[in-house]
Design a protein around this motif. Sequence first.
Motif, mmCIF file in Angstrom:
data_model
loop_
_atom_site.group_PDB
_atom_site.id
_atom_site.type_symbol
_atom_site.label_atom_id
_atom_site.label_comp_id
_atom_site.label_asym_id
_atom_site.label_seq_id
_atom_site.Cartn_x
_atom_site.Cartn_y
_atom_site.Cartn_z
ATOM 1 N N LEU A 196 10.973 -14.621 -1.838
ATOM 2 C CA LEU A 196 11.089 -14.390 -3.187
ATOM 3 C C LEU A 196 11.744 -12.916 -3.198
ATOM 4 O O LEU A 196 12.648 -12.591 -3.891
ATOM 5 C CB LEU A 196 9.690 -13.880 -3.815
ATOM 6 N N PHE A 197 10.963 -12.019 -2.451
ATOM 7 C CA PHE A 197 11.813 -10.679 -2.208
ATOM 8 C C PHE A 197 13.343 -10.435 -1.936
ATOM 9 O O PHE A 197 14.165 -10.016 -2.751
ATOM 10 C CB PHE A 197 11.069 -9.937 -1.118
ATOM 11 N N VAL A 198 13.684 -11.490 -0.756
ATOM 12 C CA VAL A 198 15.344 -11.423 -0.424
ATOM 13 C C VAL A 198 16.335 -11.986 -1.752
ATOM 14 O O VAL A 198 17.183 -11.486 -1.741
ATOM 15 C CB VAL A 198 15.448 -11.971 0.741
ATOM 16 N N GLY A 199 15.439 -13.296 -2.099
ATOM 17 C CA GLY A 199 16.221 -13.977 -3.029
ATOM 18 C C GLY A 199 16.451 -13.093 -4.311
ATOM 19 O O GLY A 199 17.321 -13.095 -4.991
ATOM 20 N N ALA A 200 15.471 -12.262 -4.809
ATOM 21 C CA ALA A 200 15.498 -11.655 -6.073
ATOM 22 C C ALA A 200 16.546 -10.483 -5.862
ATOM 23 O O ALA A 200 16.687 -9.972 -6.921
ATOM 24 C CB ALA A 200 14.249 -11.253 -6.386
ATOM 25 N N ILE A 201 16.752 -10.062 -4.618
ATOM 26 C CA ILE A 201 17.701 -8.778 -4.764
ATOM 27 C C ILE A 201 19.077 -9.359 -5.146
ATOM 28 O O ILE A 201 19.722 -10.159 -4.395
ATOM 29 C CB ILE A 201 17.770 -8.218 -3.268
ATOM 30 N N PRO A 202 19.810 -8.932 -5.850
ATOM 31 C CA PRO A 202 21.240 -9.281 -6.364
ATOM 32 C C PRO A 202 21.849 -9.208 -4.969
ATOM 33 O O PRO A 202 21.885 -8.192 -4.547
ATOM 34 C CB PRO A 202 21.482 -8.297 -7.328
ATOM 35 N N THR A 262 15.139 -20.320 -5.356
ATOM 36 C CA THR A 262 14.760 -20.235 -7.089
ATOM 37 C C THR A 262 14.572 -18.700 -7.551
ATOM 38 O O THR A 262 15.008 -18.386 -8.721
ATOM 39 C CB THR A 262 13.286 -20.391 -7.160
ATOM 40 N N ALA A 263 14.337 -17.730 -6.622
ATOM 41 C CA ALA A 263 14.150 -16.476 -7.058
ATOM 42 C C ALA A 263 15.707 -15.797 -7.177
ATOM 43 O O ALA A 263 15.587 -14.911 -8.046
ATOM 44 C CB ALA A 263 13.734 -15.578 -5.949
ATOM 45 N N GLY A 264 16.697 -16.397 -6.600
ATOM 46 C CA GLY A 264 18.055 -16.283 -6.693
ATOM 47 C C GLY A 264 18.672 -16.305 -8.206
ATOM 48 O O GLY A 264 19.565 -15.802 -8.574
ATOM 49 N N ASP A 265 17.740 -17.243 -9.037
ATOM 50 C CA ASP A 265 18.212 -17.563 -10.456
ATOM 51 C C ASP A 265 17.764 -16.341 -11.203
ATOM 52 O O ASP A 265 18.415 -15.980 -12.371
ATOM 53 C CB ASP A 265 17.282 -18.513 -10.947
ATOM 54 N N ILE A 266 16.644 -15.528 -10.771
ATOM 55 C CA ILE A 266 16.369 -14.370 -11.459
ATOM 56 C C ILE A 266 17.491 -13.483 -11.870
ATOM 57 O O ILE A 266 17.600 -13.137 -12.987
ATOM 58 C CB ILE A 266 15.154 -13.660 -10.902
ATOM 59 N N PRO A 267 17.903 -12.572 -10.734
ATOM 60 C CA PRO A 267 18.955 -11.858 -11.015
ATOM 61 C C PRO A 267 20.164 -12.664 -11.909
ATOM 62 O O PRO A 267 20.882 -11.599 -12.785
ATOM 63 C CB PRO A 267 19.612 -11.232 -9.796
ATOM 64 N N GLY A 268 20.593 -13.773 -11.624
ATOM 65 C CA GLY A 268 21.653 -14.491 -12.251
ATOM 66 C C GLY A 268 21.383 -14.346 -13.718
ATOM 67 O O GLY A 268 22.225 -14.344 -14.553
ATOM 68 N N CYS A 269 19.979 -14.843 -14.115
ATOM 69 C CA CYS A 269 19.720 -14.804 -15.640
ATOM 70 C C CYS A 269 19.666 -13.571 -16.271
ATOM 71 O O CYS A 269 20.162 -13.411 -17.409
ATOM 72 C CB CYS A 269 18.433 -15.601 -15.623
ATOM 73 N N THR A 280 22.082 -18.831 -18.716
ATOM 74 C CA THR A 280 20.747 -18.270 -19.066
ATOM 75 C C THR A 280 20.877 -16.703 -19.461
ATOM 76 O O THR A 280 20.243 -16.382 -19.838
ATOM 77 C CB THR A 280 20.116 -18.167 -17.539
ATOM 78 N N PHE A 281 22.034 -16.160 -18.904
ATOM 79 C CA PHE A 281 22.229 -14.715 -19.462
ATOM 80 C C PHE A 281 22.567 -14.759 -20.953
ATOM 81 O O PHE A 281 21.728 -13.886 -21.572
ATOM 82 C CB PHE A 281 23.578 -14.359 -18.646
ATOM 83 N N MET A 282 22.938 -15.842 -21.463
ATOM 84 C CA MET A 282 23.004 -15.800 -23.086
ATOM 85 C C MET A 282 21.570 -15.842 -23.594
ATOM 86 O O MET A 282 21.177 -15.088 -24.597
ATOM 87 C CB MET A 282 23.737 -17.156 -23.608
ATOM 88 N N MET A 283 20.861 -16.548 -22.919
ATOM 89 C CA MET A 283 19.529 -16.898 -23.271
ATOM 90 C C MET A 283 18.521 -15.422 -23.155
ATOM 91 O O MET A 283 17.899 -15.166 -24.036
ATOM 92 C CB MET A 283 18.769 -17.795 -22.688
ATOM 93 N N THR A 284 18.990 -14.597 -22.009
ATOM 94 C CA THR A 284 18.481 -13.284 -21.945
ATOM 95 C C THR A 284 18.811 -12.425 -23.113
ATOM 96 O O THR A 284 18.002 -11.668 -23.497
ATOM 97 C CB THR A 284 18.874 -12.789 -20.570
ATOM 98 N N LYS A 285 20.108 -12.338 -23.429
ATOM 99 C CA LYS A 285 20.463 -11.565 -24.465
ATOM 100 C C LYS A 285 19.723 -11.927 -25.738
ATOM 101 O O LYS A 285 19.504 -11.161 -26.619
ATOM 102 C CB LYS A 285 22.052 -11.794 -24.684
#
Lengths: 320, 506, 165
Positions: free
Chosen positions: B28-34, B70-77, B94-99
């Motif tokens: 989770l930790f590694v994947g979430a780092i962009p 799965t965590a890799g999707d977090i910075p993507g989104c 997903t980025f559009m959804m974030t906006k």
Amino acid sequence: MKLTRRLVLAAAAVFTLSTPVLAQYPERPITLIVPWAAGGGTDATARTVASLLEQELGKPINVVNRTGGGGIIGHTEIANAKPDGYTLGVITTELSLYHWLGTSPLDYKNYTPIALYNTDAQSINVRPDGPKDLKELLARAKEKPGSLKASGANRGGAPHLAMAGLLNASQMPVDTVPWVPTDGITPALQLLTSNAIAVVGTTIPEVQAMVDAGEVRTLAIMRAERDPSFPNVPTVKEAAGVDWYLSSWRGIAGPKDLPADVAKRLSDAMAKVVEKPEFKSFMSARKFGMDYADAQKFAKFLADADERFGTAIKAAGLAK
Amino acid sequence: MQTLLEAFGLIADPQVVVTVLLASIFGLFVGAIPGLTATMATALLVPMTFFMDPLSSIAAIVACTATAITAGDIPGCLLRIPGTPASAAYTDETFMMTKKGLGAQALGSSLVSSVIGGLFGAVVLMVAAPSLARVALNFSSFEYFWLACIGLSCAALVSASGLVAGLLSLLIGLLIACVGMDVISGSPRFTFGSVQLMGGVSFVPAMIGMFAISELLDSLLNGTARQRFAKPQKITGIFHGILPLISKYRRNVARGSIIGTIIGILPGAGGDIAAWITYTTARRFSKEPQKFGTGHPEGVIEAGAANNAGLSGAWVPALVFGVPGDAVTAIAVGVLFMKGINPGPRLFETQGAMLYAVFMIFLIANIALLPIGWFAIRAASKILSVPRPQLMAVLLLFCIVGSFAINNTVFDIGVMLVFGVLAFALSKAGIPIAPIILGIVLGPLLEQNFLTSMTIADGSVIAFFERPIAGILGVFVLLLWSIPLVSAILQLFRLMFATKPVKLTG
Amino acid sequence: MSKAPFLAGVILSLAGAGVIMEAMRLPVIPGQTYGPGLFPTVIGIGLLVFGAVYALNARRPTEPAIVPEAEWAAPDAEEGSAPERPFYGALAWLIAGLAGTILLWETAGFVLLMSVVLMVFMILLGVRLWLAGLVAVASTIMVYAIFIRILTVPLPSGLLAPLGL
């Protein structure tokens, strides 16, 4: 004035502080460049060696796969690295070929050899429904040149060369069994099992799982005598009466002009690594041939291999 | 049944359970780092596995990979930095959804569909691994060539900016893939004499540049660099907002899981192609295709399911034949060998209990993903409340380190910068970025398999249709291509005849 | 319509022509029907043709193929405050800073370089000096520590090496 003097003093202090640090090599993580993709045989051995070498040197060793161009990219990067001992690499058989094939001017003289840790003989493999032995394979190829195609690596890679050498030694033109270039052994095996080609040339450990699965059969090994790990596989000479053998090799090296003390530290560490039970059990579990040579013997080995491969390439008509 | 019970006994070991938990958190930790990938997380685990028993070491890798992806999707989104080529298929969505303030919802629904897809894939793996692997071995370069064609067609067809813009983007990606030493012939292409470029353009730095850096440039030039990054994120309870969404799009979850598992089994780029194909099928069969590209969860849910289903699929050829499908399974195969477990069909007989225990770890890891992932999403969504200049500065820092870390070379930071500027210019001109990514990933697959096939067939094109599976795939591809071609010709005719009336009105 | 799509189409089309010319120079491999030049040639033709089509489409007001960029900026605009003027200073610093990072990576070292680049970047965006400094230095050191210790990435220590960083 005072300020400049202080600065000079500070700079001097920095300088003197940083010099003795060099003596305690290694003081930071080391990068180990692997010129082949993650998952292949070289990568697996490199990761094992790296983790054990790490214990010896007390600093992390990062395995970096620099792939492409039949290994030239990675080999070039090792040769071009700063000779400070923080960038090392695994050098492989292909290094004995590049300059003969004209693909790169690199040869063993561009490196500081540290240790040879593995040699593996090339082998000839077919599907279970393929030719029953090497004699039959060669006879079929002679009968209808071009009907049987072979793969296992890129054009000019060790498996290609081994095949060309075999054909040459059997007094056949090298295009009797045309070579299908692929990016490594995995796609080549896929081509073999899907009935797109008939022969795969590679080292035995690479196909061991497929042989166990009954999807692939090994016809012969390119060694002077049988391999004790595979006593049932005949040599090329036994199987077809052709005098031909060729081995792939792997070793650790650094760029040229590595400081003598660094090279010695590494070479000593490697001598301990190859004696470790973890290394031995890994190598025998994956059936890699354990062949160790220290820095000096490795240098001699490289010079000798260069000469032998050169002869083979010229004979096969691939030399530039 | 006996083996299943034995397998249960094996995983009941507290060491295994703790390992799964720790590895999940690490992933989770590694994947979430962009900029850091699942492959890197797995590679970092290898030295640690030396001190574990065989089952724990495999459990660690399985759990770590699943969470890292799965965590890799977090910075993507949240920040528009995709973690994997697969997630690039839906990063912009997903980025559009974030906006819009729906980032947590986008991630939550992708998380739940990922878990369902992952569970489906794992169950298929348990039931049918050996026979599936045998099927996968029937795929030769001919079939791979057509599959690459299907994947590439998807990117062009799905492009919200129109077919021509999508095609241009794809061609740029394919061109980038050509840079470097050609594998087949060994001749350098478009390297301009640079040794660094001999190895080709590094993928991760290019991806970071094209998404994150171009976004940064855009905000600076738009004058929005000091405003809130996105609307405040609405965080709904998982059962409140997410599950109804999933059940609304249950067809998408099912289709994504099935397609993902099937394509994921093929060694090679299976998982990546699957995400793109399912994003396309989601749009093709959607009731509201016009909403795609504007922040619509449907495609994200389907591709998310496919993504994780394919993840289990990649283990099939690895376990049964020792043929790893991607870098992660390649590392895992190495670890298996180290532990004296030789992949192969005999594994199912000699070490059945062990193998089923591994499969169960798949199930456990996927279920564990739910709470861990949800916690990470909630925590990560808070990042967006950081003032934008500071957020962008730290983002820039991670982009630089991430680009460097992939090959440990400064050259890649330059790659990131160049691609950032390029992508910014392209998006200003209305050309989408995502298809470039697919072009880079599938370019080598397409070219190598074409040239290999041509060598095998002695230059005969008919051979691409002679093998049964290749024939079916080939005809399918030709049909797929003829649809826009026919409509383009029709449109061209319409335009030709419409020119005069336009002049009249104008 | 906007000039950008037209220009991009023209540039891509010209690039396509360049790619074709470069591809012609690639060697032919004996024994293979198609050499390394085939794919670049096909891609070049594609760029040439579709670049031209794109440029022509952009000039036609009847073709609403391009999704307006405005949709992207929409959520920002909804925030109530209108976009400010472009931050050319920060933009120039960003590019210059990245170029400097590449050139001075080994000599200056990661922590020093990144702290300066990030701090100036934030100041140019109107962050107060002390806050910018604090964020820059703290985040850089934290990232450095994580990458060196846990992720074993060899980030250069450079000028700050004597500090034992």
